[in-house]
Design an enzyme around this catalytic site. Structure first.
Site, PDB file in Angstrom:
ATOM      1  N   ARG A 130       0.682  -1.322   0.040  1.00 13.14           N
ATOM      2  CA  ARG A 130      -0.058   0.045  -0.007  1.00 13.14           C
ATOM      3  C   ARG A 130       0.708   1.137  -0.032  1.00 13.14           C
ATOM      4  NH1 ARG A 130      -5.152   0.077   3.705  1.00 13.14           N
ATOM      5  NH2 ARG A 130      -3.781   0.263   5.388  1.00 13.14           N
ATOM      6  N   ASP A 131       2.039   1.291  -0.201  1.00 12.88           N
ATOM      7  CA  ASP A 131       2.836   2.445  -0.330  1.00 12.88           C
ATOM      8  C   ASP A 131       4.157   2.137  -1.278  1.00 12.88           C
ATOM      9  OD1 ASP A 131       3.737   5.009   0.011  1.00 12.88           O
ATOM     10  OD2 ASP A 131       4.344   4.718   1.671  1.00 12.88           O
ATOM     11  N   ILE A 132       3.857   1.463  -2.361  1.00 16.80           N
ATOM     12  CA  ILE A 132       5.065   1.242  -3.406  1.00 16.80           C
ATOM     13  C   ILE A 132       5.386   2.369  -3.875  1.00 16.80           C
ATOM     14  CG2 ILE A 132       5.489   0.066  -5.357  1.00 16.80           C
ATOM     15  CD1 ILE A 132       3.511  -2.297  -4.517  1.00 16.80           C
TER      16      ILE A 132
END
Length: 292
Positions: A130-132
């Site tokens: 969820r934060d690539i």
């Protein structure tokens, strides 16, 4: 330089480190071996940051063992700050791309494939990142190989196969449309969208919507992706287009990405190597924080 010692590590104090959304990362040292380590410091006075810190400990406890994710050596609390001690790699993908302007496709392909393996490992173990983004991908080059590892699991989410999740998180320029719309979404498909933005940035040095605005956008103002086709091969453009489809149902899956012609003819499936060592301190510290 004043130094404090906590657990087995020496942490430089008063040194400006690499600032992230939640914490600051500085270079420390293992006292026993002299080995350099990366130490993430989080201010636990903030309830939000404390939640992110605990979530990262939980995710790394569950995911520990893969050589595709950054290795966590230890975690501890000193005063009102939490610390996560990690292996140190030479660079992150953001600065690697910035130094070069953009990556040639053969090199980008090698790095991106390894990022996919890291995300696949997470998905196979029921976690989405969820934060690539490039800042959360560590890289180290030598004559023989390129080491690539995914890091920063503060917003990682555990899920069931049929579960949709909620909550706006991550970095706006890499967020899938459904995340910004604040509707329930499949976290795996949201990760795929972020991977699409990542690959576009790697190959062009540009965001896929950069030409549409001159100032940093607000979360609800980021337009649909517009791919810079003239800087990409047909196969690369095809893959990015499939990853950046606004509709999650129409968006390609991670398994389909790995079978795409841009990747398939260059790589055979690689097994994820597992480590035997799982830091005992992660579980112990997380349980202690939950009781507070």
């Amino acid at each position: 330089m004043e130094e404090i010692e906590a657990s087995q590590y020496r942490i430089p104090k008063g040194v400006q480190g690499k600032a992230g959304c939640v914490g600051t990362v500085v270079e420390g040292e293992c006292i026993a071996t002299g080995e350099p380590v990366a130490i993430k410091e989080v201010d636990l006075q903030s309830k939000r940051y404390q939640k992110v810190f605990q979530n990262e400990l939980y995710a790394m406890e569950k995911l520990a063992g893969s050589d595709k994710l950054v290795d966590i050596h230890s975690a501890f609390v000193r005063g009102d700050h939490g610390y996560i001690v990690m292996e140190k790699l030479d660079n992150d993908l953001l600065h690697f791309v910035l130094d070069k302007g953009r990556l040639e496709e053969p090199q980008a392909k090698e790095i991106f494939y390894k990022v996919l393996q890291a995300v696949k490992y997470m998905h196979d173990n029921s976690f989405s990142h969820r934060d690539i983004k490039p800042e959360n991908i560590l890289i180290e080059m030598n004559d023989k190989e390129c080491t690539v590892k995914l890091c920063d699991f503060g917003t990682a989410k555990e899920f069931t196969k049929k579960e949709f999740v909620t909550g706006v998180c991550g970095t706006v320029l890499y967020c899938a449309p459904e995340v910004k719309m604040r509707i329930p979404y499949d976290p795996r498909k949201a990760d795929v969208y972020s991977l699409g933005v990542l690959l576009h940035v790697m190959l062009t040095g540009l965001f896929p919507f950069e030409a549409q605005y001159t100032e940093k956008p607000k979360p609800d103002d980021v337009p649909d992706a517009v791919i810079v086709y003239d800087m990409l091969s047909k196969e690369a453009a095809s893959l990015i287009e499939l990853m950046l489809r606004p509709s999650p149902k129409a968006r390609i899956s991670l398994q389909e990405i790995l079978k795409h012609s841009w990747l398939k003819k260059h790589h055979k499936a690689a097994k994820v190597k597992l480590r035997d060592h799982i830091p005992h301190s992660l579980s112990t510290l997380r349980q202690k924080l939950n009781k507070q």
